[in-house]
Design a protein around this motif. Sequence first.
Motif, PDB file in Angstrom:
ATOM      1  N   VAL A 191       8.949  -7.890 -13.873  1.00 31.26           N
ATOM      2  CA  VAL A 191       8.154  -6.658 -13.983  1.00 31.26           C
ATOM      3  C   VAL A 191       7.176  -6.506 -12.824  1.00 31.26           C
ATOM      4  O   VAL A 191       6.562  -5.453 -12.668  1.00 31.26           O
ATOM      5  CB  VAL A 191       7.394  -6.540 -15.326  1.00 31.26           C
ATOM      6  N   SER A 192       7.070  -7.555 -11.982  1.00 28.73           N
ATOM      7  CA  SER A 192       6.113  -7.463 -10.879  1.00 28.73           C
ATOM      8  C   SER A 192       6.395  -6.239 -10.006  1.00 28.73           C
ATOM      9  O   SER A 192       5.475  -5.599  -9.508  1.00 28.73           O
ATOM     10  CB  SER A 192       6.156  -8.738 -10.031  1.00 28.73           C
ATOM     11  N   VAL A 193       7.683  -5.901  -9.861  1.00 27.03           N
ATOM     12  CA  VAL A 193       8.021  -4.770  -8.984  1.00 27.03           C
ATOM     13  C   VAL A 193       7.540  -3.439  -9.574  1.00 27.03           C
ATOM     14  O   VAL A 193       7.140  -2.534  -8.837  1.00 27.03           O
ATOM     15  CB  VAL A 193       9.540  -4.716  -8.707  1.00 27.03           C
ATOM     16  N   ASN A 194       7.529  -3.336 -10.895  1.00 26.93           N
ATOM     17  CA  ASN A 194       7.072  -2.098 -11.528  1.00 26.93           C
ATOM     18  C   ASN A 194       5.564  -1.908 -11.360  1.00 26.93           C
ATOM     19  O   ASN A 194       5.071  -0.785 -11.316  1.00 26.93           O
ATOM     20  CB  ASN A 194       7.379  -2.107 -13.031  1.00 26.93           C
ATOM     21  N   ILE A 195       4.860  -3.036 -11.308  1.00 26.17           N
ATOM     22  CA  ILE A 195       3.404  -2.949 -11.208  1.00 26.17           C
ATOM     23  C   ILE A 195       3.003  -2.222  -9.930  1.00 26.17           C
ATOM     24  O   ILE A 195       2.143  -1.337  -9.939  1.00 26.17           O
ATOM     25  CB  ILE A 195       2.776  -4.358 -11.219  1.00 26.17           C
ATOM     26  N   ILE A 196       3.652  -2.590  -8.831  1.00 24.67           N
ATOM     27  CA  ILE A 196       3.286  -1.983  -7.554  1.00 24.67           C
ATOM     28  C   ILE A 196       3.565  -0.475  -7.604  1.00 24.67           C
ATOM     29  O   ILE A 196       2.729   0.332  -7.192  1.00 24.67           O
ATOM     30  CB  ILE A 196       4.070  -2.641  -6.395  1.00 24.67           C
ATOM     31  N   ASP A 197       4.723  -0.100  -8.141  1.00 19.12           N
ATOM     32  CA  ASP A 197       5.043   1.326  -8.278  1.00 19.12           C
ATOM     33  C   ASP A 197       3.960   2.044  -9.075  1.00 19.12           C
ATOM     34  O   ASP A 197       3.484   3.111  -8.693  1.00 19.12           O
ATOM     35  CB  ASP A 197       6.390   1.514  -9.007  1.00 19.12           C
ATOM     36  N   GLN A 198       3.573   1.427 -10.189  1.00 16.19           N
ATOM     37  CA  GLN A 198       2.595   2.048 -11.076  1.00 16.19           C
ATOM     38  C   GLN A 198       1.262   2.251 -10.366  1.00 16.19           C
ATOM     39  O   GLN A 198       0.651   3.307 -10.446  1.00 16.19           O
ATOM     40  CB  GLN A 198       2.411   1.155 -12.326  1.00 16.19           C
ATOM     41  N   CYS A 199       0.823   1.211  -9.668  1.00  8.99           N
ATOM     42  CA  CYS A 199      -0.487   1.277  -9.018  1.00  8.99           C
ATOM     43  C   CYS A 199      -0.485   2.329  -7.918  1.00  8.99           C
ATOM     44  O   CYS A 199      -1.457   3.078  -7.765  1.00  8.99           O
ATOM     45  CB  CYS A 199      -0.869  -0.088  -8.456  1.00  8.99           C
ATOM     46  N   VAL A 200       0.596   2.382  -7.146  1.00  5.81           N
ATOM     47  CA  VAL A 200       0.662   3.381  -6.080  1.00  5.81           C
ATOM     48  C   VAL A 200       0.611   4.790  -6.687  1.00  5.81           C
ATOM     49  O   VAL A 200      -0.092   5.664  -6.203  1.00  5.81           O
ATOM     50  CB  VAL A 200       1.933   3.181  -5.228  1.00  5.81           C
ATOM     51  N   ALA A 201       1.316   4.975  -7.795  1.00  6.25           N
ATOM     52  CA  ALA A 201       1.325   6.296  -8.440  1.00  6.25           C
ATOM     53  C   ALA A 201      -0.069   6.683  -8.935  1.00  6.25           C
ATOM     54  O   ALA A 201      -0.404   7.864  -9.011  1.00  6.25           O
ATOM     55  CB  ALA A 201       2.314   6.304  -9.599  1.00  6.25           C
ATOM     56  N   GLN A 202      -0.891   5.686  -9.257  1.00  4.69           N
ATOM     57  CA  GLN A 202      -2.258   5.977  -9.727  1.00  4.69           C
ATOM     58  C   GLN A 202      -3.206   6.298  -8.584  1.00  4.69           C
ATOM     59  O   GLN A 202      -4.346   6.693  -8.810  1.00  4.69           O
ATOM     60  CB  GLN A 202      -2.837   4.756 -10.445  1.00  4.69           C
ATOM     61  N   GLY A 203      -2.751   6.058  -7.357  1.00  2.00           N
ATOM     62  CA  GLY A 203      -3.632   6.316  -6.218  1.00  2.00           C
ATOM     63  C   GLY A 203      -4.353   5.080  -5.722  1.00  2.00           C
ATOM     64  O   GLY A 203      -5.410   5.190  -5.109  1.00  2.00           O
ATOM     65  N   VAL A 204      -3.810   3.887  -5.986  1.00  2.00           N
ATOM     66  CA  VAL A 204      -4.407   2.676  -5.434  1.00  2.00           C
ATOM     67  C   VAL A 204      -4.098   2.621  -3.931  1.00  2.00           C
ATOM     68  O   VAL A 204      -2.938   2.659  -3.547  1.00  2.00           O
ATOM     69  CB  VAL A 204      -3.858   1.411  -6.143  1.00  2.00           C
ATOM     70  N   PRO A 205      -5.132   2.547  -3.093  1.00  3.93           N
ATOM     71  CA  PRO A 205      -4.899   2.597  -1.641  1.00  3.93           C
ATOM     72  C   PRO A 205      -4.528   1.237  -1.052  1.00  3.93           C
ATOM     73  O   PRO A 205      -5.325   0.605  -0.361  1.00  3.93           O
ATOM     74  CB  PRO A 205      -6.244   3.086  -1.098  1.00  3.93           C
ATOM     75  N   PHE A 206      -3.299   0.799  -1.305  1.00  2.00           N
ATOM     76  CA  PHE A 206      -2.834  -0.464  -0.727  1.00  2.00           C
ATOM     77  C   PHE A 206      -2.782  -0.347   0.796  1.00  2.00           C
ATOM     78  O   PHE A 206      -2.634   0.750   1.345  1.00  2.00           O
ATOM     79  CB  PHE A 206      -1.410  -0.783  -1.216  1.00  2.00           C
ATOM     80  N   ALA A 207      -2.814  -1.514   1.462  1.00  2.00           N
ATOM     81  CA  ALA A 207      -2.683  -1.534   2.918  1.00  2.00           C
ATOM     82  C   ALA A 207      -1.301  -1.025   3.306  1.00  2.00           C
ATOM     83  O   ALA A 207      -0.318  -1.300   2.613  1.00  2.00           O
ATOM     84  CB  ALA A 207      -2.877  -2.955   3.423  1.00  2.00           C
ATOM     85  N   ARG A 208      -1.246  -0.284   4.414  1.00  2.00           N
ATOM     86  CA  ARG A 208       0.020   0.279   4.879  1.00  2.00           C
ATOM     87  C   ARG A 208       0.250  -0.006   6.353  1.00  2.00           C
ATOM     88  O   ARG A 208      -0.680  -0.253   7.108  1.00  2.00           O
ATOM     89  CB  ARG A 208       0.041   1.796   4.632  1.00  2.00           C
ATOM     90  N   GLU A 209       1.521   0.069   6.713  1.00  2.00           N
ATOM     91  CA  GLU A 209       1.896  -0.065   8.117  1.00  2.00           C
ATOM     92  C   GLU A 209       1.757   1.300   8.777  1.00  2.00           C
ATOM     93  O   GLU A 209       1.609   2.315   8.105  1.00  2.00           O
ATOM     94  CB  GLU A 209       3.361  -0.529   8.231  1.00  2.00           C
ATOM     95  N   TYR A 210       1.865   1.324  10.115  1.00  2.00           N
ATOM     96  CA  TYR A 210       1.724   2.595  10.816  1.00  2.00           C
ATOM     97  C   TYR A 210       2.778   3.601  10.400  1.00  2.00           C
ATOM     98  O   TYR A 210       2.558   4.809  10.430  1.00  2.00           O
ATOM     99  CB  TYR A 210       1.722   2.381  12.329  1.00  2.00           C
TER     100      TYR A 210
END
Lengths: 255, 224, 653
Positions: free
Chosen positions: C133-152
């Motif tokens: 389920v770890s993969v679903n967590i990241i999807d969920q957080c991004v959908a909530q607007g969590v500003p994870f670090a991103r590449e260019y």
Amino acid sequence: MKINLKIWRQKNKDTKGSFKSYALDNVSTDMSFLEMLDVLNHDLIHKGEESVAFDHDCREGICGMCSLYINGRPHGPQQTTTCQLHMRSFKDGETIVIEPWRAKAFPVIRDLVVDRTAFDRIQQAGGYVSVNTGGVPDANEIAISKKIADEAFDSAACIGCGACVAACKNASAMLFVSAKVSQLALLPQGKPERKERVEKMVAQMDAEDFGACTNTGACEAECPKGISLTNIARMNREYFSAITTSYEIELKGGD
Amino acid sequence: MNWFTSLLTSTLGRKMIMALTGLFLVLFLVIHLIGNLQLLKSDGGNAFNVYAQFMGHNPLIQTVSIGNFAFILIHAIWALLLTLHNRRSRGEVGYAVSNNSSAWMSRSMGILGTLILIFLIVHLQGFWFQMKFGNVPFVTVDGKDVKDLYTVVDAAYQNIGFVALYVFSMCALGFHLWHGFASAFQTLGLNHLKYNPIIRFVGRAYAIIVPALFAIIPIWMYLN
Amino acid sequence: MDTARVPIKKINRQMKLDSKIPEGPLAEKWTKHKFNLKLVNPANKRKFDVIVVGTGLAGASAAASLGELGYNVKAFCFQDSPRRAHSIAAQGGINAAKNYQNDGDSVYRLFYDTIKGGDYRAREGNVYRLAEVSVNIIDQCVAQGVPFAREYGGLLANRSFGGAQVSRTFYARGQTGQQLLLGAYSALNRQIANGKVTMYTRSEMLDVVLVDGKARGIVTRDLVTGKIESHAAHAVLICTGGYGNVFFLSTNAKGSNVTAAWRAHKKGALFGNPCYTQIHPTCIPVSGDHQSKLTLMSESLRNDGRVWVPKTARPGLKAKDAANIPEADRDYFLERKYPSFGNLVPRDVASRNAKQMCDEGRGVGSGLAVFLDFSDAIKRDGKKTIEAKYGNLFDMYQQITGDNPYEMPMMIYPAVHYTMGGLWVDYNLMTTVPGLYALGEANFSDHGANRLGASALMQGLADGYFVIPYTLGDYLAGLSPEKVTTDRPEFKEAIDKVNGTINKFLSIKGKRTVDEFHRELGLTMWEFCGMARNEEGLKGAKKKIQALKEAFWKDVNVLGGSQELNQELEKAMRVADFMELGELMVDDALNRSESCGGHFREESQTPDGEALRKDDEFAYVAAWEYKGENQQEVLHKETLVFENVKLTQRSYK
């Protein structure tokens, strides 16, 4: 080192408070400000006096629970949280005045503890993206420019301590509210509810009796997380464009 | 509440009114300054008197000036309402010690504004009221009879106290604009990392140059 | 105390611990299980009430998700807002088997790393589900607007963390916990606004109420008014985090406590593996007796910093004088002992070695610190590069200690950071009390004897977002949706008991403060049940704790009243529970005479001083049953079955 303290004591929200003076003789410069208060409370209890109530939790500058208006500045003389302030920032023999945050929307609960639930209610009014758990797209489905993501992070770094309200001569909460509005206005995920969000959050902010921003910049100067005034401008822009262009669609049911 | 009333009664809306009226007054100052600069022409006041005549009789200018008075009033009244609201927001018990870390003029817009308002009353009473309803003698410029406001102004500026009041008030105006100009843009959300420095620069230059030019006129006329 | 004489290893064979791990191949267990779980009719969901205690990652995500499903949720936290929960302090990141970096990661690899990292003391089934389920967590957080670090390019960035060989850690600068918590908090806020969650802040849970053997509600104290209240529900979720503060000094928030979990334990929920604690090597050392908590710095510092002590004891050596010690007189002990891993050995190894140096008298500063030196890195890469990597950590260090780490080495010492033990739960996260669940750090389930970096956030959110919404339904579907109320005698009984405890505290009027007792308890725990433990020390510690407990109830001084905000009273009640927990930790450490993960028994080491597991004897979960005041707790064993991984000894030589 020796220090003198003048601390606001107030039994509860219904009674009147006043300043009481205390002296501490053995303060180490390595102590954090809150540890100094721990020492004071230890002494007070041994003298049979009730300890000074103050809010604190993580003591590493991130939970936003600690407050205190120290010598006329929220979180004291440095731009950090009170828990990260150390006694080496003070002089031997100095008198330190400690007051609670003062705002109509932050009533004093006891001594230096104030009620900041107004902040929660503002967030509840719209500080979220309406997605349920599950059924969301893959995290990499929507690319977000690094610059935008970084800017959104800068806004999202707010810890909700309330120093902006405490610092502002108008007790305005605009820096706090605008930080959340900005974060979600910048990110694509926040776009669908962008207009309703800012209207609702501003309405709640006003209902909580916070003051109006007069752009003095005291909030930015005191914010322990360096939240920028740009957020307030963005919120203003979002708000004017929302309120002049949003409209309701009446639902008739029947599905 | 419909959207318009909720806009006008929200803290953001009230601030917007301050900003819009403020920016209008900023524009007005430029027009006013251009006219005043005629005083510096060594033509015995002819150019100034023609300007004064034009301002007093052009229908468009007359309409705008009604708006101008209205905006001054709205700016002042809204400021008072906001200040009262903001005072209440602090709560019943204020701080015993406060070392506010904002700029002095940002915090003192109310006082500065009040000083400017007092100045305005004196100023209007001295010139505008005289021009409109007073007994100003006529002179003939280019074959036309116009009121000789120049002589009234010239006489007034021979009074050192009056000149001092002008200079002092222009300082207050400068401080007011130093904060107010950029602040209006911030309030309207006209803020962009790329353009913020320009807005700030123009605002501060404006806050120095315009009041300074206004202030130079009485000093120059006093000395001459 | 006569209880000390009861033999610890007495095992109650009557209770059979059923982990409810589904049958079948590892990768299909959760999918199959989800299908087999009963569902609650959508129209009936609104008839069920659920209590969630604690609003950190696990609690906030559970409360929000259950509210979304339609249940009536009541959520409680002792802080002034759910956003303050200590999940907020997690720095490094969150693991997920997304394999976005194309570097060979997979659900199975994350599962394997987690099982191995936990030193083979966790359940395969649970850990696999976590990785899944770890993969679903990241999807969920991004959908909530969590500003994870991103590449260019706009896609998510990853880093390798805690010695992992793949880059699977998602992060938001050094504030990942904060951003994830604010995401869960926003989901929670949405449900509060929708009326599906009722939030009670500044409320502390003081008891669980059981009716007919099932969890049916809780008793709380309103920390502002002091009012004791009871709340009824069909199920109770304990999401109150770990118990690291039993050591007084830890990196936990000051308010973090074991009270909710401990009261649940006293009402019948078994406590699993209490002795498993994680000690983090890179923390700022204690500066004096006034020390109230310890501050952790990201272990990424060990990527460039070199750990050393002088070869011969130099008591009181200050950081600013470190440069005077010639290279030849320095002992870079991690590089010396572990040539292939050097300064990057796992947390437990690094911590233990630092302690060993200080035990030998070679510690620096107060004697309880070692140097972490960046001078070589600064010479090699330049100050600019080091500043770009660690600038904020260096600033934080200087803020706290007053020393400038660009000019002199840092001083570090290990500190308690996380507790792997917690309430025993089955695969459905239910404790041994029907209807009582434990999520996140409060349960014992997924990390075995040692937790990998960036896995705590993963587990908290996995439990709250993706496990409990399914498993709770299975339990509720078997209940009648009839309203549960607090007008049962069990509630009154619980309230009376809580009131009795409060009045007791206020009437003792002794001579010592709560903190004095807590500090003493912490010292004992740290000394004898900390980084290294032995039988003699543990036995002595048990006696000490019992004596301290007795003294506490006779001599503590709690001023003020019960009907007001009384922070001393709050602390007193928490410390009372820490005392009892401390004793159980000692029991558990005594029982487990092997070394594994965060638990190092000096009697069980390899010839060169490394931790030695005893798989044939100790491959089980130790679950303890409460037997009453001052009674010896009883051990139950849940044997761990390994069908997919081969148990090996860790080596970092």
